[in-house]
Design a protein around this motif. Structure first.
Motif, mmCIF file in Angstrom:
data_model
loop_
_atom_site.group_PDB
_atom_site.id
_atom_site.type_symbol
_atom_site.label_atom_id
_atom_site.label_comp_id
_atom_site.label_asym_id
_atom_site.label_seq_id
_atom_site.Cartn_x
_atom_site.Cartn_y
_atom_site.Cartn_z
ATOM 1 N N LEU A 22 -33.271 24.924 9.802
ATOM 2 C CA LEU A 22 -32.309 24.127 10.557
ATOM 3 C C LEU A 22 -33.030 23.527 11.762
ATOM 4 N N ALA A 23 -33.176 22.211 11.748
ATOM 5 C CA ALA A 23 -33.863 21.533 12.845
ATOM 6 C C ALA A 23 -33.145 20.236 13.201
ATOM 7 N N GLY A 24 -31.823 20.208 13.029
ATOM 8 C CA GLY A 24 -31.050 19.036 13.379
ATOM 9 C C GLY A 24 -31.078 17.937 12.338
ATOM 10 N N GLN A 25 -31.624 18.188 11.182
ATOM 11 C CA GLN A 25 -31.698 17.174 10.135
ATOM 12 C C GLN A 25 -30.483 17.283 9.221
ATOM 13 N N SER A 26 -30.305 16.276 8.394
ATOM 14 C CA SER A 26 -29.273 16.337 7.369
ATOM 15 C C SER A 26 -29.966 16.408 6.019
ATOM 16 N N MET A 27 -29.217 16.874 5.015
ATOM 17 C CA MET A 27 -29.812 17.017 3.699
ATOM 18 C C MET A 27 -28.744 16.810 2.649
ATOM 19 N N ASN B 19 -16.259 22.197 -21.311
ATOM 20 C CA ASN B 19 -16.760 23.565 -21.454
ATOM 21 C C ASN B 19 -17.741 24.003 -20.372
ATOM 22 N N ASP B 20 -18.510 23.092 -19.799
ATOM 23 C CA ASP B 20 -19.516 23.443 -18.805
ATOM 24 C C ASP B 20 -18.886 23.521 -17.424
ATOM 25 N N THR B 21 -19.450 24.358 -16.580
ATOM 26 C CA THR B 21 -18.906 24.520 -15.234
ATOM 27 C C THR B 21 -20.011 24.963 -14.279
ATOM 28 N N PHE B 22 -19.695 25.011 -12.988
ATOM 29 C CA PHE B 22 -20.666 25.442 -11.996
ATOM 30 C C PHE B 22 -19.949 26.079 -10.820
ATOM 31 N N ALA B 23 -20.725 26.803 -10.016
ATOM 32 C CA ALA B 23 -20.234 27.386 -8.771
ATOM 33 C C ALA B 23 -21.328 27.209 -7.732
ATOM 34 N N SER B 24 -20.941 26.973 -6.488
ATOM 35 C CA SER B 24 -21.912 26.732 -5.440
ATOM 36 C C SER B 24 -21.442 27.373 -4.142
ATOM 37 N N PHE B 25 -22.412 27.775 -3.303
ATOM 38 C CA PHE B 25 -22.092 28.352 -1.998
ATOM 39 C C PHE B 25 -23.200 27.985 -1.022
ATOM 40 N N SER B 26 -22.809 27.644 0.214
ATOM 41 C CA SER B 26 -23.763 27.307 1.274
ATOM 42 C C SER B 26 -23.674 28.338 2.383
ATOM 43 N N PHE B 27 -24.832 28.676 2.944
ATOM 44 C CA PHE B 27 -24.905 29.662 4.025
ATOM 45 C C PHE B 27 -25.831 29.097 5.097
ATOM 46 N N LYS B 28 -25.518 29.366 6.357
ATOM 47 C CA LYS B 28 -26.459 29.026 7.417
ATOM 48 C C LYS B 28 -26.330 30.007 8.566
ATOM 49 N N ASN B 29 -27.453 30.251 9.231
ATOM 50 C CA ASN B 29 -27.466 31.042 10.455
ATOM 51 C C ASN B 29 -28.159 30.210 11.527
ATOM 52 N N SER B 30 -28.692 30.830 12.562
ATOM 53 C CA SER B 30 -29.245 30.063 13.678
ATOM 54 C C SER B 30 -30.549 29.340 13.343
ATOM 55 N N SER B 31 -31.293 29.781 12.330
ATOM 56 C CA SER B 31 -32.589 29.142 12.071
ATOM 57 C C SER B 31 -32.766 28.597 10.657
ATOM 58 N N LEU B 32 -31.880 28.928 9.721
ATOM 59 C CA LEU B 32 -32.082 28.467 8.347
ATOM 60 C C LEU B 32 -30.759 28.222 7.647
#
Length: 166
Positions: free
Chosen positions: A124-129, A141-154
């Motif tokens: 995490l350095a102020g950038q977007s992604m 029939n196909d599917t997906f699952a996603s999860f995002s996590f962040k703390n102070s540095s990553l």
């Protein structure tokens, strides 16, 4: 070069240099490749399972997206909660998290689905992604699952794709 490889190459007349019909030595390198039968080296080899056609066109049980999302949340928070971003560490941790998530999703015993796990860890350095993916997809029939996590540095983003195969 292994002893078995040397012995077999000598018996077959192959080596690092061979003789041409004119008696001159070739400058090319000859290699011998072979596959030993599994019974000789691997006593615990898996037997090939033959199954009959089921003529099943759709899944009996779909991937439970909320359960997989909970797995992603649990794994990402437990592995990344107190960590600081380091390049070498994140490369190893990405692979570890992929293996753990894949094992936990396979424990759900979802038949006839291929499981693909993608994990991204970044600083995490102020950038977007933006992360995107593209593939052949059967929306029924196909599917997906996603999860995002962040703390102070990553940050960490994990996605699990469940692709049905017949």
């Amino acid at each position: 070069m292994s002893e078995v490889f040397k012995d077999k190459s000598q018996r077959r007349g192959h080596g690092a240099r061979g003789k041409e019909a004119t008696g001159r030595t070739k400058d090319s390198i000859s290699t011998v490749s072979y596959i030993d039968e599994l019974a000789h080296h691997d006593d615990n080899a898996r037997m090939a399972i033959t199954t009959e056609n089921t003529y099943q066109l759709g899944p009996n049980k779909r991937m439970p997206v909320p359960a997989v999302t909970d797995i992603l949340k649990d794994v990402l928070t437990s592995y990344l909660q107190e960590e600081k971003y380091e390049v070498e560490w994140s490369q190893k941790m990405t692979k570890t998290i992929c293996e753990v998530v894949r094992a936990r999703v396979k424990e759900l015993m979802i038949p006839r689905y291929k499981i693909v796990v993608l994990v991204h860890i970044g600083q995490l350095a102020g950038q977007s992604m933006q992360i995107s993916s593209r593939c052949l997809w059967d929306a029924a029939n196909d599917t997906f699952a996603s999860f995002s996590f962040k703390n102070s540095s990553l940050y960490g983003v994990a996605t699990v794709y469940a692709v049905y195969y017949e």
